[in-house]
Design a protein around this motif. Sequence first.
Motif, short mmCIF file in Angstrom:
data_model
loop_
_atom_site.label_atom_id
_atom_site.label_comp_id
_atom_site.label_asym_id
_atom_site.label_seq_id
_atom_site.Cartn_x
_atom_site.Cartn_y
_atom_site.Cartn_z
N TYR A 143 0.88 -1.16 0.00
CA TYR A 143 0.00 0.00 0.00
C TYR A 143 0.92 1.22 0.00
O TYR A 143 1.70 1.42 0.93
N VAL A 144 0.84 2.02 -1.05
CA VAL A 144 1.75 3.15 -1.20
C VAL A 144 0.96 4.45 -1.28
O VAL A 144 -0.23 4.46 -1.55
N ARG A 145 1.65 5.52 -1.03
CA ARG A 145 1.09 6.85 -1.19
C ARG A 145 1.84 7.54 -2.33
O ARG A 145 3.07 7.48 -2.39
N LEU A 146 1.10 8.16 -3.23
CA LEU A 146 1.75 8.88 -4.32
C LEU A 146 2.39 10.16 -3.79
O LEU A 146 1.93 10.71 -2.79
N PRO A 147 3.49 10.61 -4.46
CA PRO A 147 4.05 10.08 -5.69
C PRO A 147 4.98 8.90 -5.43
O PRO A 147 5.53 8.75 -4.34
N ILE A 148 5.15 8.07 -6.47
CA ILE A 148 6.07 6.96 -6.43
C ILE A 148 6.61 6.77 -7.84
O ILE A 148 5.89 6.99 -8.82
N ASP A 149 7.86 6.39 -7.96
CA ASP A 149 8.44 6.08 -9.26
C ASP A 149 7.82 4.76 -9.72
O ASP A 149 8.08 3.71 -9.13
N GLU A 150 7.00 4.79 -10.75
CA GLU A 150 6.25 3.61 -11.18
C GLU A 150 7.04 2.72 -12.15
O GLU A 150 6.51 1.72 -12.62
N SER A 151 8.31 3.06 -12.42
CA SER A 151 9.11 2.25 -13.33
C SER A 151 9.24 0.83 -12.79
O SER A 151 9.68 0.63 -11.65
N GLY A 152 8.85 -0.15 -13.57
CA GLY A 152 8.97 -1.54 -13.16
C GLY A 152 7.89 -2.00 -12.21
O GLY A 152 7.98 -3.09 -11.65
N LEU A 153 6.83 -1.19 -12.03
CA LEU A 153 5.76 -1.52 -11.09
C LEU A 153 4.41 -1.56 -11.79
O LEU A 153 4.22 -0.93 -12.83
#
Length: 302
Positions: A143-153
Motif C-alpha cells: 500500500y503506497v502513497r503517491l508520488p512513487i516512481d512507477e518504473s517496473g511496477l
Amino acid sequence: MDLDLRKVRYFVAVADTLHFGRAADELHIAQPVLSRQIRALEKDLGTPLLTRDSHGVALTDAGRQLLTDAGPLLASAHAVRRRVTVAARGSRRMTVGFRAGIAVAPAAQLFAARHPDVLVDVQRIEGDDQAPMLLDGRIDVAYVRLPIDESGLRVAPLYTEPRVAVLPARHELAGREQITEADLVGEPLVWHMDASTQPTRRPHPNAGYVVRGVEETLEHVAAGRGISFLARSATVFYSHPDISYVPVPDLASEQVCLAVAASQTSPVVDDFFAAALKAAEVTAECGNYEMWQLGGDGLSAN
C-alpha cells in the motif's frame, strides 16, 4: 548476447564512485580485474560507457543510460532469486508493505478466506522505501502513497483521503475546527527531501530539517521548528501531547494505491491484489475501515 549481471554490478560500483580503485575495494576484487570486466561489458554493448583521462573517470551518455536502467534490473534479479528461494523452501508467506495510517487488515481478512494456508506478514515502509523494496523483493505487495516512481511496477489506485495540518500545540491556529491553506502561508515546512511532493500550492519556506517518517515529523513540529501535513488516517495512529491536527479542506488530497513489481507473476499475490481492491470498494461505501468486520464470506458492516 545476454547481458552479464555481474559486469553490470561492477559497472554500477564504478559509476557510483567514479573511481576504479575505490570501486574495486568495495567489490573486494583487484583493480585490473575490474578494469577488464568493464572493458568486456563495453565490448558486449558495443559502446564506451566511461571515459578515462588525467582528470579522472566520467560517464558517457550510454553510461548514464545504463546506470539509470541498472538499478531496476539488478533489483529485479535479486527479487527473482528471493522468490525462487522461498518457493524452494515451500514457504506459504507473503509480505505486505504499508505506509503509516493505512489499514491492511480488511484486505488480509478477505484474502485469508480464500488462502487460509498463507501467512500474511506486514511491514511498515517509508516514502523512499516504496519502490526499492518492491523491486528487490523484500516485500511482495505494498500500500503506497503517491508520488512513487512507477518504473517496473504495476500501480492501481485505491482511494483518496484528506490531509490535515500538523501544528505545534501552542500555535495560534491549533485547536480550530478547520483552517485554509492561506492561513498557513509563510510557515516553515518540515518535509522530507523531495520538495516536489509537498501537497500545498502556496509558498512555504523550507524549515531546514529533512525528516523520514511520521515520528520524526511530529518531534520537529512539537519543538516548534515548523509545520507539516499528514494524511488524516495517520493521525488516528499517532497522537502527541505537543501536537495539534487541524483539517485543511482546500489542501490537495492524498492518493493511496496498491503496487507490485511488474515482474511479479504469483497468482497468490494477484489474489491479494484483488482482495485489496474489493476491500477499498467496501471502504468507499462506508467511509471507514473501522466500521467493518469479517462476516461469513466477506466483509460486513458492524
